[in-house]
Design an enzyme around this catalytic site. Structure first.
Site, short mmCIF file in Angstrom:
data_model
loop_
_atom_site.label_atom_id
_atom_site.label_comp_id
_atom_site.label_asym_id
_atom_site.label_seq_id
_atom_site.Cartn_x
_atom_site.Cartn_y
_atom_site.Cartn_z
N HIS A 1 0.79 -1.24 0.00
CA HIS A 1 0.00 0.00 0.00
C HIS A 1 0.83 1.29 0.00
CE1 HIS A 1 -3.49 -2.43 0.08
NE2 HIS A 1 -3.69 -2.53 1.36
N HIS B 1 -9.83 1.97 -0.22
CA HIS B 1 -9.83 0.83 0.70
C HIS B 1 -11.03 0.88 1.66
CE1 HIS B 1 -8.26 -2.52 2.89
NE2 HIS B 1 -7.07 -2.46 2.33
N GLU C 1 -11.30 -3.88 -3.60
CA GLU C 1 -10.34 -2.85 -4.01
C GLU C 1 -10.02 -3.05 -5.50
OE1 GLU C 1 -7.03 -3.35 -1.06
OE2 GLU C 1 -8.58 -4.55 -0.11
C1 GLA Z 1 -5.43 -5.27 1.67
C2 GLA Z 1 -4.48 -6.37 1.76
C3 GLA Z 1 -4.63 -7.08 3.06
C4 GLA Z 1 -4.47 -6.10 4.20
C5 GLA Z 1 -5.44 -4.99 4.06
C6 GLA Z 1 -5.24 -3.97 5.14
O1 GLA Z 1 -6.72 -5.72 1.53
O2 GLA Z 1 -4.58 -7.27 0.70
O3 GLA Z 1 -3.71 -8.11 3.17
O4 GLA Z 1 -3.19 -5.57 4.19
O5 GLA Z 1 -5.29 -4.40 2.80
O6 GLA Z 1 -5.20 -4.51 6.41
#
Ligand code: GLA
Length: 368
Positions: free
Chosen positions: A124, A194, A333
């Site tokens: 991220h 997100h 996402e």
């Molecule tokens: C995304 C990732 C997960 C986790 C979330 C945040 O969905 O794929 O593994 O990191 O973000 O917690």
């Protein structure tokens, strides 16, 4: 000229009933002011967005009787958003949403090293991704325009990247997220939102989503290694717990003895969408039958990460100070697949000077 004026009038009328209000949300410890934008349409649907992280802090949509309910998880205050160790509740994610393997990539023969913040990988956008930046915000018809400059070398990524994200709400209950970015050096870009959805209207994270009906418009998903990096080419979902081509609840198969579900601690995988063209196409649909609320996610992106809130363990406090529980929401996402910069056969995430990264995702709400 006449045509332009007419078009402007039409555009203004179309958005006239969507109101946008601006207010203070708080100050960051370094004194930066964070602004809250409240966007409301005639049905009462209300989206609240803050400049910190570009977070969608709440989204109230009508159920089948017209009663409004908050369908996203979040926190009560700026301090709580800033203290959050890693849920990414409602935030804009960049430069690169999801993971880049071994926290590095090669572009035009040069190796770029990124912050290692998720096992051996980079997640991220690094330690201070776009979710932890205070964006500049201004009202636009029907919503808010957020912008930021991510400087050359920011979190290891090359090029000064100018990013503009617009959230707009329509009269027919669509929340549209439009992303653009330009760069002065070749770089990689993969942005997403997100939000953690719970269509029951339990934005306080107290009910689970295991019984909500989910459809994902994808014949293939990407099996992963222990660090959740795709192993290679996407594989058929047919005959696996990853087949959501027909509406199925996440709970139906989440506890099956399946190696991939064990690695993800549930669903935390990337589906490669069935696409026919280049415009907005259905990625996923969620239906919550007690409230009647339906969410359809439309996007021009090639993939979607479906995540069942596996890392929520009650230690993070959500809305109303209540612990956000595991599986109390699901994330959809829209994005390019994880580790694309290191996977030459995946659609490219490279952005070069002179080109514009331009992508749209729409969250369409209804009730029946
Ligand atoms: C995304 C990732 C997960 C986790 C979330 C945040 O969905 O794929 O593994 O990191 O973000 O917690």
């Amino acid at each position: 000229m006449k045509f332009v004026a007419l078009f402007a009038l039409f555009a203004a009328t179309a958005c006239a009933a969507v109101s946008v209000k601006k207010s203070d949300y708080g100050k960051m410890p370094d004194g930066q002011a964070v602004t809250l934008f409240t966007v409301t349409n005639a049905t009462g649907t209300e989206a609240r967005i803050i400049t910190y992280g570009g977070v969608l802090v709440s989204l109230k949509t009508p159920d089948r009787k017209g009663a409004l309910g908050d369908v996203v998880l979040g926190h009560d205050s700026l301090a709580d958003y800033m203290a959050d160790g890693g849920t990414y509740f409602g935030a804009l994610i960049g430069r690169y949403a999801n993971r880049i393997g071994k926290a590095q990539f090669v572009l035009d023969g040069k190796t770029y090293k990124l912050p290692v913040n998720n096992g051996p990988n980079s997640l991220h956008g690094g330690n201070k991704g776009f979710d932890k930046r205070n964006w500049s915000g201004k009202e636009v018809p029907g919503g808010v325009e957020l912008s930021l400059l991510s400087k050359d070398g920011d979190e290891g990524y090359p090029g000064n990247l100018k990013v503009v994200v617009t959230y707009t709400l329509t009269e027919d209950n669509r929340l549209r997220v439009h992303y653009t970015a330009t760069t002065d050096k070749p770089t990689v870009v993969n942005m997403s939102n997100h939000s953690y959805w719970n269509l029951k209207g339990d934005g306080d994270g107290t009910s689970n989503i295991l019984g909500q009906l989910l459809t994902i418009n994808a014949d293939k998903y990407s099996p992963v290694d222990a660090g959740l990096i795709p192993l290679g080419e996407p594989q058929p979902v047919a005959g696996t717990p990853f087949d959501f081509r027909k509406a199925t609840t996440p709970g139906a198969r989440i506890n099956q003895a399946n190696e991939q579900l064990k690695l993800g601690k549930g669903y935390d995988h990337n589906w490669v969408l069935n696409r026919t063209g280049t415009g907005l196409e259905l990625a996923a649909k969620v239906e919550e039958t007690t409230s009647g609320r339906i969410l359809e996610v439309y996007t021009d992106q090639p993939a979607v990460q479906f995540y069942t809130g596996n890392f929520l363990d009650g230690s993070v406090k959500g809305k109303g100070g209540k612990p956000a529980l595991q599986r109390s929401a699901l994330c959809l996402e829209t994005q390019h697949s994880p580790d694309s910069p290191n996977k030459p056969t995946y659609p490219s995430t490279v952005l070069r000077p002179g080109s514009t990264y331009d992508t749209t995702t729409e969250f369409r709400f209804s009730a029946k």
